[in-house]
Write a protein that holds these residues in place. Structure first.
Motif, PDB file in Angstrom:
ATOM      1  N   ARG A   1      13.059  49.337  64.098  1.00  0.00           N
ATOM      2  CA  ARG A   1      12.735  48.376  65.152  1.00  0.00           C
ATOM      3  C   ARG A   1      11.471  47.600  64.818  1.00  0.00           C
ATOM      4  N   ASP A   2      10.515  48.271  64.168  1.00  0.00           N
ATOM      5  CA  ASP A   2       9.319  47.551  63.716  1.00  0.00           C
ATOM      6  C   ASP A   2       9.683  46.508  62.669  1.00  0.00           C
ATOM      7  N   VAL A   3      10.613  46.849  61.771  1.00  0.00           N
ATOM      8  CA  VAL A   3      11.060  45.899  60.754  1.00  0.00           C
ATOM      9  C   VAL A   3      11.706  44.679  61.407  1.00  0.00           C
ATOM     10  N   GLN A   4      12.484  44.895  62.457  1.00  0.00           N
ATOM     11  CA  GLN A   4      13.098  43.773  63.158  1.00  0.00           C
ATOM     12  C   GLN A   4      12.035  42.828  63.713  1.00  0.00           C
ATOM     13  N   GLU A   5      10.970  43.393  64.271  1.00  0.00           N
ATOM     14  CA  GLU A   5       9.905  42.555  64.814  1.00  0.00           C
ATOM     15  C   GLU A   5       9.190  41.788  63.702  1.00  0.00           C
ATOM     16  N   GLU A   6       8.932  42.447  62.572  1.00  0.00           N
ATOM     17  CA  GLU A   6       8.268  41.782  61.455  1.00  0.00           C
ATOM     18  C   GLU A   6       9.125  40.642  60.902  1.00  0.00           C
ATOM     19  N   LEU A   7      10.420  40.871  60.780  1.00  0.00           N
ATOM     20  CA  LEU A   7      11.300  39.833  60.264  1.00  0.00           C
ATOM     21  C   LEU A   7      11.408  38.661  61.226  1.00  0.00           C
ATOM     22  N   ALA A   8      11.370  38.925  62.526  1.00  0.00           N
ATOM     23  CA  ALA A   8      11.423  37.835  63.488  1.00  0.00           C
ATOM     24  C   ALA A   8      10.223  36.924  63.328  1.00  0.00           C
ATOM     25  N   VAL A   9       9.040  37.503  63.114  1.00  0.00           N
ATOM     26  CA  VAL A   9       7.840  36.694  62.898  1.00  0.00           C
ATOM     27  C   VAL A   9       7.909  35.974  61.549  1.00  0.00           C
ATOM     28  N   ALA A  10       8.333  36.710  60.522  1.00  0.00           N
ATOM     29  CA  ALA A  10       8.418  36.109  59.195  1.00  0.00           C
ATOM     30  C   ALA A  10       9.418  34.962  59.157  1.00  0.00           C
TER      31      ALA A  10
END
Length: 224
Positions: free
Chosen positions: A123-132
């Motif tokens: 879920r943290d990866v999903q948030e990072e990818l959304a910002v990226a």
């Protein structure tokens, strides 16, 4: 065993069955069902698959193309949210088997802890990818000076299987009507030859080309 098989996979499978029967006195152990050979499609066969999108993420891809691929992976129905739900479901499966009777030994709880941690990380990866994904659009189309790349490590460590086995994997997935038995026989003979590596140094005419680095083709609208 017959001398001709329509693909290398079927020939290898037949050889394995033959060796198993010899080892067990002419009878294969377990079920009499034939061994199944799984063929992996070439990335160009499905541009929306993860291998298909990886092949499009070249250094020369445009920011719009890269952002579109990140959105495809990280969207509500993308591969990453589905993987997150899969790991969460495995954690919930373990949760239904928790016991706390022994305070010194609880392997079920240890398993749940790891799966829960993996779920949180995904879920943290999903948030990072959304910002990226939002930041990618601001990146320039032009490549930077190669000397700057030495400052950071390359992260990709694995090639898709189809990148390793070559474009013959795409030919193995063609419809039977378009297959040429004689061409299949020659390809099988070349692959089994001791000099196969030397013969493949120059690609033959008519082999499947690598997929273009263009944007993903139009896809039907999703329900978010």
């Amino acid at each position: 065993m017959p001398e001709f098989y329509p693909s290398i996979g079927e020939a290898v499978g037949a050889a394995m069955r033959h060796n198993i029967r010899l080892a067990y006195g002419g009878k294969a152990p377990g079920s009499d069902a034939p061994l199944q050979v799984r063929h992996m499609s070439h990335p160009s066969a499905d541009p929306y698959s993860v291998p298909g999108m990886i092949t499009q993420l070249t250094e020369t891809a445009t920011p719009h193309e890269v952002a579109g691929i990140i959105e495809e992976v990280n969207g509500a129905l993308g591969a990453l949210p589905q993987l997150t739900e899969l790991v969460a479901a495995a954690a919930d499966w373990t949760r239904a088997r928790l016991t706390f009777e022994n305070p010194h030994l609880n392997p079920a709880f240890a398993t749940w802890t790891r799966l829960a941690a993996a779920t949180r990380m995904l879920r943290d990866v999903q948030e990072e990818l959304a910002v990226a994904g939002d930041m990618i659009a601001a990146r320039p189309v032009q490549l930077s000076d190669p000397r700057y790349r030495d400052e950071v490590p390359a992260l990709r460590t694995r090639e898709p299987l189809s990148d390793v086995v070559g474009n013959d994997a795409l030919a193995d997935n063609e419809p039977p009507a378009s297959r040429n038995p004689e061409a299949d026989r020659r390809r099988a003979a070349r692959a089994s030859s001791p000099h196969a590596g030397a013969q493949r140094t120059a690609p033959s005419v008519g082999t499947a080309s690598e997929p273009p680095t263009g944007a993903l083709p139009p896809r039907s609208p999703r329900t978010r």
